[in-house]
Design an enzyme around this catalytic site. Sequence first.
Site, PDB file in Angstrom:
ATOM      1  N   ASP A  36       0.807  -1.228   0.000  1.00 29.18           N
ATOM      2  CA  ASP A  36       0.000   0.000   0.000  1.00 29.18           C
ATOM      3  C   ASP A  36       0.837   1.273   0.000  1.00 29.18           C
ATOM      4  O   ASP A  36       0.307   2.363   0.191  1.00 29.18           O
ATOM      5  CB  ASP A  36      -0.924  -0.001   1.230  1.00 29.18           C
ATOM      6  N   HIS A 240      27.504   7.128 -11.055  1.00 31.06           N
ATOM      7  CA  HIS A 240      26.193   7.332 -10.433  1.00 31.06           C
ATOM      8  C   HIS A 240      26.070   6.562  -9.119  1.00 31.06           C
ATOM      9  O   HIS A 240      25.059   5.924  -8.828  1.00 31.06           O
ATOM     10  CB  HIS A 240      25.065   6.984 -11.411  1.00 31.06           C
ATOM     11  N   ASP A 257      27.338  15.184  -5.561  1.00 30.42           N
ATOM     12  CA  ASP A 257      26.548  15.619  -6.714  1.00 30.42           C
ATOM     13  C   ASP A 257      25.100  15.627  -6.245  1.00 30.42           C
ATOM     14  O   ASP A 257      24.489  14.565  -6.076  1.00 30.42           O
ATOM     15  CB  ASP A 257      26.760  14.630  -7.874  1.00 30.42           C
ATOM     16  N   ASP A 268      21.579  21.101 -10.399  1.00 31.02           N
ATOM     17  CA  ASP A 268      22.460  19.937 -10.524  1.00 31.02           C
ATOM     18  C   ASP A 268      23.891  20.407 -10.279  1.00 31.02           C
ATOM     19  O   ASP A 268      24.525  20.967 -11.178  1.00 31.02           O
ATOM     20  CB  ASP A 268      22.288  19.357 -11.945  1.00 31.02           C
ATOM     21  N   HIS A 347      32.627  10.784 -19.566  1.00 29.35           N
ATOM     22  CA  HIS A 347      31.321  11.366 -19.888  1.00 29.35           C
ATOM     23  C   HIS A 347      31.524  12.664 -20.661  1.00 29.35           C
ATOM     24  O   HIS A 347      32.650  13.111 -20.861  1.00 29.35           O
ATOM     25  CB  HIS A 347      30.496  11.595 -18.615  1.00 29.35           C
ATOM     26  N   HIS A 351      24.889  18.642 -20.021  1.00 29.77           N
ATOM     27  CA  HIS A 351      23.575  18.328 -20.611  1.00 29.77           C
ATOM     28  C   HIS A 351      22.652  19.507 -20.382  1.00 29.77           C
ATOM     29  O   HIS A 351      22.906  20.352 -19.519  1.00 29.77           O
ATOM     30  CB  HIS A 351      23.008  17.059 -19.960  1.00 29.77           C
ATOM     31  N   HIS A 358      18.416  15.693 -16.614  1.00 34.20           N
ATOM     32  CA  HIS A 358      18.941  15.544 -17.972  1.00 34.20           C
ATOM     33  C   HIS A 358      17.795  15.991 -18.872  1.00 34.20           C
ATOM     34  O   HIS A 358      16.939  15.200 -19.256  1.00 34.20           O
ATOM     35  CB  HIS A 358      19.346  14.102 -18.259  1.00 34.20           C
ATOM     36  N   GLU A 381      30.346  20.309 -16.557  1.00 32.95           N
ATOM     37  CA  GLU A 381      30.775  19.405 -15.490  1.00 32.95           C
ATOM     38  C   GLU A 381      31.889  18.439 -15.891  1.00 32.95           C
ATOM     39  O   GLU A 381      31.687  17.219 -15.961  1.00 32.95           O
ATOM     40  CB  GLU A 381      29.575  18.602 -14.976  1.00 32.95           C
ATOM     41  N   TYR A 385      38.474  10.609 -13.294  1.00 37.09           N
ATOM     42  CA  TYR A 385      38.222   9.468 -12.414  1.00 37.09           C
ATOM     43  C   TYR A 385      39.319   8.440 -12.666  1.00 37.09           C
ATOM     44  O   TYR A 385      39.394   7.867 -13.747  1.00 37.09           O
ATOM     45  CB  TYR A 385      36.848   8.861 -12.711  1.00 37.09           C
ATOM     46  N   ARG A 403      34.780  15.728  -9.815  1.00 39.72           N
ATOM     47  CA  ARG A 403      33.930  16.401 -10.805  1.00 39.72           C
ATOM     48  C   ARG A 403      33.575  17.770 -10.233  1.00 39.72           C
ATOM     49  O   ARG A 403      33.404  17.908  -9.018  1.00 39.72           O
ATOM     50  CB  ARG A 403      32.665  15.574 -11.081  1.00 39.72           C
ATOM     51  N   GLU A 405      30.772  20.725 -11.125  1.00 39.88           N
ATOM     52  CA  GLU A 405      29.593  20.913 -11.981  1.00 39.88           C
ATOM     53  C   GLU A 405      28.824  22.167 -11.590  1.00 39.88           C
ATOM     54  O   GLU A 405      28.439  22.336 -10.432  1.00 39.88           O
ATOM     55  CB  GLU A 405      28.660  19.694 -11.843  1.00 39.88           C
TER      56      GLU A 405
HETATM   57  N1  GLY Z   1      23.492  14.426 -11.489  1.00 41.69           N
HETATM   58  C1  GLY Z   1      23.622  13.778 -12.711  1.00 41.69           C
HETATM   59  C2  GLY Z   1      24.484  14.514 -13.620  1.00 41.69           C
HETATM   60  O1  GLY Z   1      25.307  15.289 -13.201  1.00 41.69           O
HETATM   61  O2  GLY Z   1      24.382  14.415 -14.815  1.00 41.69           O
HETATM   62 MN    MN Z   2      24.760  16.924 -14.503  1.00 40.98          MN
HETATM   63 MN    MN Z   3      25.192  16.200 -11.323  1.00 41.36          MN
END
Ligand code: GLY
Ligand code: MN
Ligand code: MN
Length: 436
Positions: A36, A240, A257, A268, A347, A351, A358, A381, A385, A403, A405
């Site tokens: 539930d 992630h 992050d 973000d 990466h 984005h 995203h 960003e 790594y 990172r 960002e």
């Molecule tokens: N938080 C996910 C990214 O930075 O794309």
């Molecule tokens: Mn991001």
């Molecule tokens: Mn992020």
Amino acid sequence: MKQSEFKKRRAALMKQIGKGNIAIIASAGAAVRNRDVHYPFRQDSDFYYLTGFNEADAMAVFIPGREKGEYVLFCREFDEKKALWEGAHAGLEGATKHYEADDAFPIDDLDEILPGMLENKAKVFYPMGRDSDLDFKLMEWIKNIRKHSRNGVSAPGELVSLEHIVHEMRLFKSAEELKLMRRAAQVSAAAHVRAMQYCQPGLYEYQVEAELVNHFMQDGLRAVAYPSIVAGGKNACVLHYTENTDKLRKGDLLLIDAGVECDHYAADITRTFPVSGKFSEPQRLLYQLVLDAQSAALEQIAPGIAWNKAHEASVEVLTKGLIELGLLKGKLKKLIKDEKYKQFYMHRIGHWLGMDVHDVGDYKIKEEWRLLEPGMVLTVEPGLYVPADCETVDKQWRGIGIRIEDDVLVTKDGYEILTHAVPKTVADIEAIMRGE
Ligand code: GLY
Ligand code: MN
Ligand code: MN
């Protein structure tokens, strides 16, 4: 968000759909977590963008030129018992009164009413392939209309993706949208500062997460834009990572992050800083390299510059730096061409950012990278790594993940960083962690 903003969007959509056609979009469903218990409800971003209606079990229909009203909302009827157990819902009256639908019907009557609306329409705009229930229903409705063709009724002959139109609209943020994005950015930035002040060795990652979430909520915003990543040491190399269950260790970096949503608009932000408050030499060198890559990328953010330029700038700075520090060996051009940097920077530079973290919008137009335009918001960003088991590099670099960002608005003359309130130079981070 004011109702007038949703109305403006619907008017713009109606124009693009054109008379003689129809558009349909469904709300998100309520997702069951276990028995539930439901997951917190999050409306479908496209649906919310057009309606501002924040309930499950709803369907919005847009019919330009319909005499009895162009905007029709199917939703749950008001039910006192439901209101007692589950809380407020608009009902049909609320749908027209508060959400400005021209006409409202019970969602339970969808199968009886909607096919009639499809009759004699040429095109149906809808999010094709996103909701298999709707895909199936639409085909059934169209089949049924065909059966009546002898009565002079015609079925739609063309299905068109609604997403493309809506996503192009969503890519360009209005002043009202930017107000919400600025607030999400400010609250998220303050939470990151608080996490830096709070962090110390021996805490668990989830305790730092709790500090972030505490700040989001105390500052008036309830929902995270995505699960927070609080990654100590080598956990930062898992892009992630969201377990957030490990203990923070003195000599490690911490990558956070995290961002909050303000009325469905996301922030973000990523920052990486030393758990103990002071960078070690290898950490500082790699950190400075990522920061330099971010500065180089930001220089490529302005109207008329192709989306990919910022990424290329980050690749060049990072690859050059990795050669200088001895993590890559070879000639700059060849290493870039062979994408050797990808073992440490896997990466892209960022984005689109908006209602979805995203966010929607094409990155290429006719196979060419899109040119930036004022009103677009994107993240910048870069990261590095170095896996803990990376035997091709000296030990001192292993297990470091970094990172940085920020959220960036493209302006008429260049860009504006919406998340500038979180420090990111080595000196500023160390100062804040010393309590200065
Ligand atoms: N938080 C996910 C990214 O930075 O794309
Ligand atoms: Mn991001
Ligand atoms: Mn992020």
